[in-house]
Design a protein around this motif. Structure first.
Motif, PDB file in Angstrom:
ATOM      1  N   ALA A 226      80.090  43.891  57.106  1.00 11.52           N
ATOM      2  CA  ALA A 226      80.054  42.649  57.597  1.00 11.52           C
ATOM      3  C   ALA A 226      79.362  42.419  59.009  1.00 11.52           C
ATOM      4  O   ALA A 226      78.643  41.733  59.088  1.00 11.52           O
ATOM      5  CB  ALA A 226      81.367  42.049  57.734  1.00 11.52           C
ATOM      6  N   THR A 227      79.794  43.493  59.903  1.00 11.31           N
ATOM      7  CA  THR A 227      79.488  43.276  61.098  1.00 11.31           C
ATOM      8  C   THR A 227      78.168  44.076  61.629  1.00 11.31           C
ATOM      9  O   THR A 227      77.442  43.749  62.549  1.00 11.31           O
ATOM     10  CB  THR A 227      80.563  43.652  62.207  1.00 11.31           C
ATOM     11  OG1 THR A 227      80.908  45.271  62.102  1.00 11.31           O
ATOM     12  CG2 THR A 227      81.737  43.046  61.748  1.00 11.31           C
ATOM     13  N   LEU A 390      86.276  35.715  59.303  1.00 19.22           N
ATOM     14  CA  LEU A 390      85.043  35.111  58.640  1.00 19.22           C
ATOM     15  C   LEU A 390      85.514  33.718  57.734  1.00 19.22           C
ATOM     16  O   LEU A 390      84.708  32.646  57.853  1.00 19.22           O
ATOM     17  CB  LEU A 390      84.054  36.005  57.890  1.00 19.22           C
ATOM     18  CG  LEU A 390      83.391  37.002  58.745  1.00 19.22           C
ATOM     19  CD1 LEU A 390      82.386  37.823  58.087  1.00 19.22           C
ATOM     20  CD2 LEU A 390      82.984  36.432  60.172  1.00 19.22           C
ATOM     21  N   LEU A 393      86.454  30.937  59.880  1.00 22.83           N
ATOM     22  CA  LEU A 393      85.236  30.282  60.537  1.00 22.83           C
ATOM     23  C   LEU A 393      84.528  29.426  59.714  1.00 22.83           C
ATOM     24  O   LEU A 393      84.129  28.382  59.984  1.00 22.83           O
ATOM     25  CB  LEU A 393      84.366  31.634  60.828  1.00 22.83           C
ATOM     26  CG  LEU A 393      83.061  31.396  61.490  1.00 22.83           C
ATOM     27  CD1 LEU A 393      83.175  30.901  62.799  1.00 22.83           C
ATOM     28  CD2 LEU A 393      82.241  32.326  61.318  1.00 22.83           C
ATOM     29  N   THR A 483      90.174  40.184  67.078  1.00 26.44           N
ATOM     30  CA  THR A 483      88.687  40.309  67.345  1.00 26.44           C
ATOM     31  C   THR A 483      87.837  40.006  66.645  1.00 26.44           C
ATOM     32  O   THR A 483      86.725  39.380  66.980  1.00 26.44           O
ATOM     33  CB  THR A 483      88.311  41.801  67.280  1.00 26.44           C
ATOM     34  OG1 THR A 483      88.990  42.494  65.983  1.00 26.44           O
ATOM     35  CG2 THR A 483      89.317  42.839  68.552  1.00 26.44           C
ATOM     36  N   ARG A 487      87.054  33.193  70.143  1.00 29.54           N
ATOM     37  CA  ARG A 487      87.947  32.928  71.282  1.00 29.54           C
ATOM     38  C   ARG A 487      87.554  31.948  72.442  1.00 29.54           C
ATOM     39  O   ARG A 487      86.244  32.183  72.898  1.00 29.54           O
ATOM     40  CB  ARG A 487      88.773  34.151  71.555  1.00 29.54           C
ATOM     41  CG  ARG A 487      88.959  35.049  70.658  1.00 29.54           C
ATOM     42  CD  ARG A 487      89.600  36.332  71.223  1.00 29.54           C
ATOM     43  NE  ARG A 487      88.637  37.021  71.679  1.00 29.54           N
ATOM     44  CZ  ARG A 487      88.044  38.021  71.179  1.00 29.54           C
ATOM     45  NH1 ARG A 487      87.841  38.053  69.769  1.00 29.54           N
ATOM     46  NH2 ARG A 487      86.785  38.691  72.054  1.00 29.54           N
TER      47      ARG A 487
ATOM     48  N   GLY B  73      83.146  38.128  69.150  1.00 24.97           N
ATOM     49  CA  GLY B  73      82.903  39.474  68.704  1.00 24.97           C
ATOM     50  C   GLY B  73      82.164  40.187  69.498  1.00 24.97           C
ATOM     51  O   GLY B  73      81.275  40.041  70.340  1.00 24.97           O
ATOM     52  N   ASP B  74      81.799  41.751  68.844  1.00 26.84           N
ATOM     53  CA  ASP B  74      80.696  42.514  69.065  1.00 26.84           C
ATOM     54  C   ASP B  74      79.493  41.655  68.943  1.00 26.84           C
ATOM     55  O   ASP B  74      79.483  40.834  67.966  1.00 26.84           O
ATOM     56  CB  ASP B  74      80.965  43.845  68.875  1.00 26.84           C
ATOM     57  CG  ASP B  74      80.884  44.172  67.349  1.00 26.84           C
ATOM     58  OD1 ASP B  74      80.234  43.194  66.681  1.00 26.84           O
ATOM     59  OD2 ASP B  74      81.222  45.097  66.852  1.00 26.84           O
ATOM     60  N   GLY B  76      76.981  42.406  66.704  1.00 28.65           N
ATOM     61  CA  GLY B  76      77.024  42.328  65.262  1.00 28.65           C
ATOM     62  C   GLY B  76      77.729  41.345  64.588  1.00 28.65           C
ATOM     63  O   GLY B  76      77.268  40.543  63.682  1.00 28.65           O
ATOM     64  N   THR B  77      78.837  41.246  64.889  1.00 29.43           N
ATOM     65  CA  THR B  77      79.772  40.171  64.393  1.00 29.43           C
ATOM     66  C   THR B  77      79.538  38.793  64.888  1.00 29.43           C
ATOM     67  O   THR B  77      79.364  37.942  64.198  1.00 29.43           O
ATOM     68  CB  THR B  77      81.372  40.578  65.093  1.00 29.43           C
ATOM     69  OG1 THR B  77      81.839  41.760  64.964  1.00 29.43           O
ATOM     70  CG2 THR B  77      82.271  39.561  64.509  1.00 29.43           C
ATOM     71  N   THR B  80      76.559  38.137  62.473  1.00 32.90           N
ATOM     72  CA  THR B  80      76.902  37.721  61.214  1.00 32.90           C
ATOM     73  C   THR B  80      77.608  36.184  61.200  1.00 32.90           C
ATOM     74  O   THR B  80      77.439  35.536  60.141  1.00 32.90           O
ATOM     75  CB  THR B  80      78.079  38.653  60.700  1.00 32.90           C
ATOM     76  OG1 THR B  80      77.396  39.972  60.671  1.00 32.90           O
ATOM     77  CG2 THR B  80      78.622  38.329  59.538  1.00 32.90           C
ATOM     78  N   LYS B  81      78.495  35.916  62.171  1.00 34.39           N
ATOM     79  CA  LYS B  81      79.051  34.717  62.427  1.00 34.39           C
ATOM     80  C   LYS B  81      78.028  33.404  62.243  1.00 34.39           C
ATOM     81  O   LYS B  81      78.117  32.399  61.719  1.00 34.39           O
ATOM     82  CB  LYS B  81      80.020  34.294  63.427  1.00 34.39           C
ATOM     83  CG  LYS B  81      81.335  35.253  63.268  1.00 34.39           C
ATOM     84  CD  LYS B  81      81.877  35.059  64.437  1.00 34.39           C
ATOM     85  CE  LYS B  81      83.638  35.641  64.225  1.00 34.39           C
ATOM     86  NZ  LYS B  81      84.549  35.516  65.521  1.00 34.39           N
TER      87      LYS B  81
END
Lengths: 546, 340
Positions: A226-227, A390, A393, A483, A487, B73-74, B76-77, B80-81
């Motif tokens: 995912a990330t 996610l 989101l 995380t 935020r 997030g980092d 990469g996150t 993706t978002k």
């Protein structure tokens, strides 16, 4: 035996049919809104037949699955074995420093892995880095608290009389354990095994830190897809796979927990170790447990006083301000983060105790269908944090429910994680209430509601108070789910710590550990307080008022 | 039997209600006068209390545009978002998409226009100066040096599947040896005793000997070109020399971009913010807060960067499209080689 229990309950003093749905309504709505709906929305968006077969045939998946399963099984069994003695001693004996030992055992479970993990790595022999055994040992260390808590709360109500009677009848210690104690403890054993299995199966931080490239869990692979790879479709497939496996395990185990439920009339009480044997047992177990559990914490705390190769208080002196050095700031305000975290913890504790308390009462009063809610509330623990993040989101992305980056989503996320613990702590206690108590209330003329209030609700009031502390401590240390949420405003303590520890330079590092020490102290304080001052001596394990 | 159906019914009612809510989008209009826009950034971007935030406050004072920062997030996150929410973004401007993730971001889905370069940095092998002095050994300079016998068992790298500097270092070796040759290079590196850590912190702080107060025993680590100045800036009491140096021939260039997110309700204000992010007023604060170099060439570097940071003249780099197309395959191949 289970059948007889059902009949007894049915016979006298049943609550009206709508009672259980009424109790279950709020927990069910909360679960549907903040878990089922977001995760369902994400899956509906990204699951395609094509991606399913792609992912399931991806090279390496078998290896990941195999490692995930075997390390979880081995970690669970070892945690039960290692946690057995401390659970016994802490649940049955009164001694000086008992609550402190309880706190030392519990704190590693509550703190984020980034924090304790670094100290743990430093203590491992060099040739253990990146090995499966390092992962298993760390899992035992982090999860002993679960066994001490869940098995302990069961053990606390095993009546002294039964074991004394068995001994009088000539049972050897082994026979006593095998034929008397273990059967009585079975629900507690199942409950703790289930929670430890869930946690080790979905392990992320520990595996990332200690496992090395060869040892990857499903959860780590989901997050990587995912990330790192931007492959949300693939991550969703694996997330469903993980959820199915864990739902099956939880369902199966909750059946066992019900079947093996025993009715114990006991008001638990702690006693001082009397004989020399008992004193030796308590002394040995307490000393060994404290040394093993406290060493990584001591290493962690000592690092906040290290600056390069010297001892220094510099990190502590700068905690009140945002500048790491005059004129240089990373934007982390240590004390402000502490207050943010405390506020979130209070909110998360309130939410999870209300939801978890209602759910436990519903599950306790329901006949067969309580399991649906029981298993449902456990599911967030088995769902990959990135999937929930996610899902939230994209599920809450349109007004009037455009809730993305709302600050309160974080305590809600924490409550999702903490509620199952509240339920797990209460349900076995409720199931252990003998049917005669309710019948007796009826015979004495109490209405069903009055009897329910006098017996069920009062019985869980003391453990519920302990659960407040448990939930608050879980929220304070929560890292994974936080995380993956977007935020705004101040970061929580664990996020602030992670930011400081991911910088080069000795001052941010020492500050990170100073903050971690504050987190440790806050968590320990909450645990000790919840166990004693506010809620009566002994707390969770001392339900004498019930 | 009424109970389960009631329970299920309540679940169903709630989901239906929510689904209904989700369908109605409100009419929104861009307003003149003061507006608030949201800047989406990665976790290490400060939301308060730094020189960067002060610079943003001057932007607000000049333009009446308030900037609200959210962290996703980092990196990469965050990307993706952004892909998941393309067209209905979490904010108006995104900061910090780098070239290892850029391809996903530039296919027209996420940004309205091509994003703007805002900063850059390098991932390089760092060495422990004291260790090499004690052992009377010259520190390595190039990737080829790292497979020489005199540097056997000295290097710790991060897992490219789990860590962004780890991935950047793998990409450096691919850029250096080509798509057919990097596997051989990694076989040699493995034979030369390279150690793999899962994250930058465990590599840099637990395994590397050069970071202040470290217990590690490896004098070479994959870290950033800006790590030596960070060691100087964050030393207490202040020091005048860096404990670590950079092997300038091992660097991979990471470039970060910012852009206006497609679907923003304030495109004009968002564009002005992106423009501001490239001005000297903002750019000059980047080195000492994010430890990256300003993209704006007119901005002078702080003294500590001029003295201790190494900006390689010819760092390795790869096309974002190339990285996106092969990343997973490279990570899998790397796994096979290093784990054998």
């Amino acid at each position: 035996m289970a059948g007889r229990v059902e009949r007894d309950r049915a016979a006298l003093n049943r609550l009206p049919r709508w009672a259980v749905p009424a109790l279950a309504a709020l927990p069910a709505v909360g679960l549907a809104l903040f878990f089922a709906y977001p995760v369902g929305t994400l899956l509906a968006r990204v699951l395609h037949p094509g991606s399913v077969s792609d992912v399931l045939h991806a090279p390496g998946l078998t290896r990941v699955l195999w490692f995930t399963v075997w390390q979880a099984v081995v970690s669970t069994v070892l945690t039960l074995v290692v946690g057995f003695a401390p659970a016994y001693v802490l649940a049955r004996y009164r001694f000086i420093g008992r609550r402190a030992v309880l706190a030392v055992v519990t704190v590693p479970f509550m703190l984020p892995t980034v924090v304790v993990g670094a100290a743990f790595v430093a203590l491992l022999p060099d040739n253990w880095h990146g090995t499966a055994r390092a992962v298993v040992v760390a899992h035992v260390f982090f999860n002993i608290a679960v066994v001490v808590r869940l098995l302990g709360s069961m053990w606390a109500v095993v009546p002294e009389g039964i074991t004394a009677a068995a001994r009088t009848l000539g049972a050897s210690p082994w026979q006593l354990l095998r034929h008397v104690v273990l059967p009585l403890l079975r629900p507690g054993l199942w409950a703790s095994a289930t929670v430890v299995f869930l946690f080790t199966f979905t392990s992320f931080g520990t595996v990332r830190l200690l496992g090395g490239p060869a040892n990857t869990t499903l959860e780590v692979e989901i997050a990587r897809r995912a990330t790192q790879l931007g492959d949300v479709d693939g991550a969703a497939v694996l997330s469903v796979l993980q959820l199915l496996i864990l739902a099956a395990v939880v369902w199966w185990s909750s059946r066992f927990q019900r079947r093996t439920a025993v009715q114990l009339p006991g008001a638990p009480s702690l006693r001082r170790p009397r004989s020399r044997e008992q004193r030796r047992l308590v002394g040995t177990v307490v000393a060994a447990t404290t040394i093993v559990m406290a060493t990584p914490l001591v290493v962690m705390v000592s690092r906040s006083f290290r600056l390069g190769d010297r001892w220094s208080l510099a990190a502590w002196r700068t905690l009140g301000r945002t500048e790491v050095r005059p004129g240089v700031s990373l934007g982390v305000d240590p004390l402000a983060s502490l207050f943010v975290s405390l506020r979130f913890a209070a909110l998360a504790a309130l939410l999870s105790v209300v939801i978890g308390g209602l759910a436990a009462l519903a599950i306790g009063s329901a006949r067969r269908h309580g399991r649906l809610l029981d298993v449902g509330l456990m599911l967030p623990l088995g769902t990959s944090a990135v999937t929930i993040g996610l899902g939230i989101l994209i599920a809450f992305d349109t007004a009037p429910i455009d809730w993305r980056a709302q600050w309160w989503l974080i305590p809600v996320g924490h409550a999702l994680v903490a509620t199952p613990f509240v339920v797990r702590a209460l349900v076995p206690v409720l199931r252990a209430i003998p049917a005669e108590q309710r019948s007796a209330a009826a015979v004495l003329g109490a209405s069903p509601w009055r009897a329910w209030w006098a017996v069920d609700v009062r019985r869980i009031s003391a453990p519920l108070a302990g659960a407040v502390g448990l939930a608050a401590a879980i929220s304070l240390g929560e890292f994974g789910a936080t995380t993956f949420l977007t935020r705004s405003g101040r970061e929580t303590l664990p996020i602030a710590i992670a930011r400081l520890l991911s910088r080069a330079g000795e001052t941010p590092r020492a500050q990170g550990f100073a903050l971690a020490t504050m987190l440790l102290a806050a968590t320990a304080l909450i645990i000790v307080t919840a166990e004693s001052r506010v809620f009566g001596e002994g707390g969770v394990l001392d339900a004498r008022g019930a | 039997m009424g109970r389960p159906s009631l329970l299920l019914a309540s679940l169903a009612v709630v989901s239906t209600m929510l689904a209904a809510c989700g369908g109605s989008a409100p009419a929104t209009t861009a307003t003149d006068g003061p507006v608030t826009i949201t800047l989406v950034a990665y976790d290490s971007f400060p939301t308060k209390d730094t020189a960067l935030n002060t610079a943003l406050a001057t932007f607000t004072a000049q333009t009446d545009i308030t900037v609200n920062i959210v962290t996703a997030g980092d990196a990469g996150t965050m990307v993706t978002k952004a892909e998941l929410t393309a067209g209905n973004p979490e904010g108006d401007v995104m900061w910090g998409v780098d070239n290892t993730l850029l391809s996903a971001a530039t296919d027209g889905k996420i940004f309205t226009d091509a994003p703007t370069m805002v900063d850059f940095g390098d991932v390089c092998v760092n060495y422990d100066i004291a260790w090499f002095q004690q052992h009377e050994l010259t520190p390595p300079v190039t990737l080829d040096d790292l497979i020489k016998p005199e540097y056997k068992d000295l290097l710790v790298v991060e897992n490219p599947a789990a860590s962004s500097p780890g991935l950047a270092f793998l990409l450096a070796t691919i850029a250096a040896s080509g798509e057919g040759g990097w596997q051989t290079y990694w076989e040699s590196l493995t034979a030369n005793g390279v150690e793999v850590a899962e994250s930058w912190d465990s590599a840099y702080y637990e395994r590397f000997s050069g970071s202040a107060g470290s217990t590690g025993d490896k004098p070479l680590v994959v870290s950033y070109g800006s790590s030596p100045p960070a060691e100087v800036v964050f030393a207490d009491p202040p020091r005048t020399d860096a404990p670590t140096g950079v092997a300038a021939g091992t660097c991979f260039r990471q470039i970060e971009y910012a852009g206006v997110l497609r679907g923003t309700k304030h495109p004009e204000a968002a564009r002005r913010l992106v423009q501001f992010l490239t001005t000297p007023a903002f750019q000059q604060e980047l080195p000492l807060t994010l430890f990256v170099y300003p993209a704006n060439k007119a901005v002078a570097l702080p003294a500590v960067f001029q003295q201790f940071a190494v900006v390689p003249t010819d760092p390795y780099t790869l096309e974002p499209a190339d990285i996106a197309a092969h990343r997973e395959q490279w990570q899998d191949e790397w796994n096979e080689i290093v784990l054998r």
